[in-house]
Design an enzyme around this catalytic site. Structure first.
Site, short mmCIF file in Angstrom:
data_model
loop_
_atom_site.label_atom_id
_atom_site.label_comp_id
_atom_site.label_asym_id
_atom_site.label_seq_id
_atom_site.Cartn_x
_atom_site.Cartn_y
_atom_site.Cartn_z
N CYS A 33 0.87 -1.26 0.14
CA CYS A 33 0.03 0.04 -0.05
C CYS A 33 0.83 1.16 -0.07
O CYS A 33 1.68 1.51 -0.90
CB CYS A 33 -0.96 0.03 1.22
SG CYS A 33 -2.20 1.41 1.19
N ASP A 79 -10.49 -3.35 -5.30
CA ASP A 79 -9.37 -2.21 -4.62
C ASP A 79 -9.86 -0.82 -5.23
O ASP A 79 -9.77 -0.31 -6.46
CB ASP A 79 -8.11 -2.55 -5.11
CG ASP A 79 -6.93 -1.89 -4.54
OD1 ASP A 79 -7.05 -0.77 -3.79
OD2 ASP A 79 -5.86 -2.32 -4.27
N HIS A 112 -8.04 -5.12 -1.43
CA HIS A 112 -6.90 -4.11 -1.10
C HIS A 112 -6.48 -4.62 0.23
O HIS A 112 -7.05 -4.60 1.21
CB HIS A 112 -7.05 -2.67 -1.19
CG HIS A 112 -6.09 -1.66 -0.80
ND1 HIS A 112 -5.18 -1.38 -1.60
CD2 HIS A 112 -5.61 -1.28 0.30
CE1 HIS A 112 -4.25 -0.43 -1.20
NE2 HIS A 112 -4.64 -0.54 0.08
#
Length: 145
Positions: A33, A79, A112
């Protein structure tokens, strides 16, 4: 910002220097991330020799165009931070760069953060996370020598 990506990148420089002072010739970095944004900064600086970014945060086209080392980007189908359409754009951008290898992969039916935040009892997600971890290791085995 106390934890900005530029500061985080600068904070890794002493670690990289220490590794190199011990004779380490090749370094790979993985970022998850927001950490992937930091790894892109390192990939631009060529302080590392290979990069893997998993479920990326916000990476600009300009940053991607400045990368000069082998990079793998592993993305989730579900995501909002880095949707599949963006992953496809990035794959197309990187595929035309002949000076280094790139690898972009979309993992179906995961969200995600799936490589580090998942329920142990969700067999499909665990399997996908393990696959992504193996893809990351394979990338480093290939490019960090």
């Amino acid at each position: 910002m106390a934890h900005g990506k530029d500061k985080a990148c600068e904070d890794t420089k002493p670690l990289i220097a220490a590794l190199k002072s011990k004779g380490v010739k090749s370094i790979g970095a993985a970022g998850f991330c927001w950490g992937g944004v930091v790894v892109v900064k390192l990939a631009i600086s060529t302080d590392i020799q290979a990069a893997v970014i998993l479920h990326p945060g916000s990476i600009t086209d300009d940053e991607l165009n400045e990368i000069r080392i082998p990079v793998a980007i592993l993305g989730a189908e579900i995501d909002n931070h880095f949707p599949p359409e963006r992953l496809k754009q990035v794959e197309e951008m990187l595929s035309v760069k002949a000076e280094f290898e790139s690898f972009v992969k979309l993992y179906p039916r995961v969200t995600h953060g799936w490589t580090v935040r998942y329920k142990d009892d969700d067999e499909a997600v665990v399997k996908s996370a393990e696959e992504a971890h193996q893809d990351m290791l394979n990338w480093f085995i290939k490019h960090v020598k």
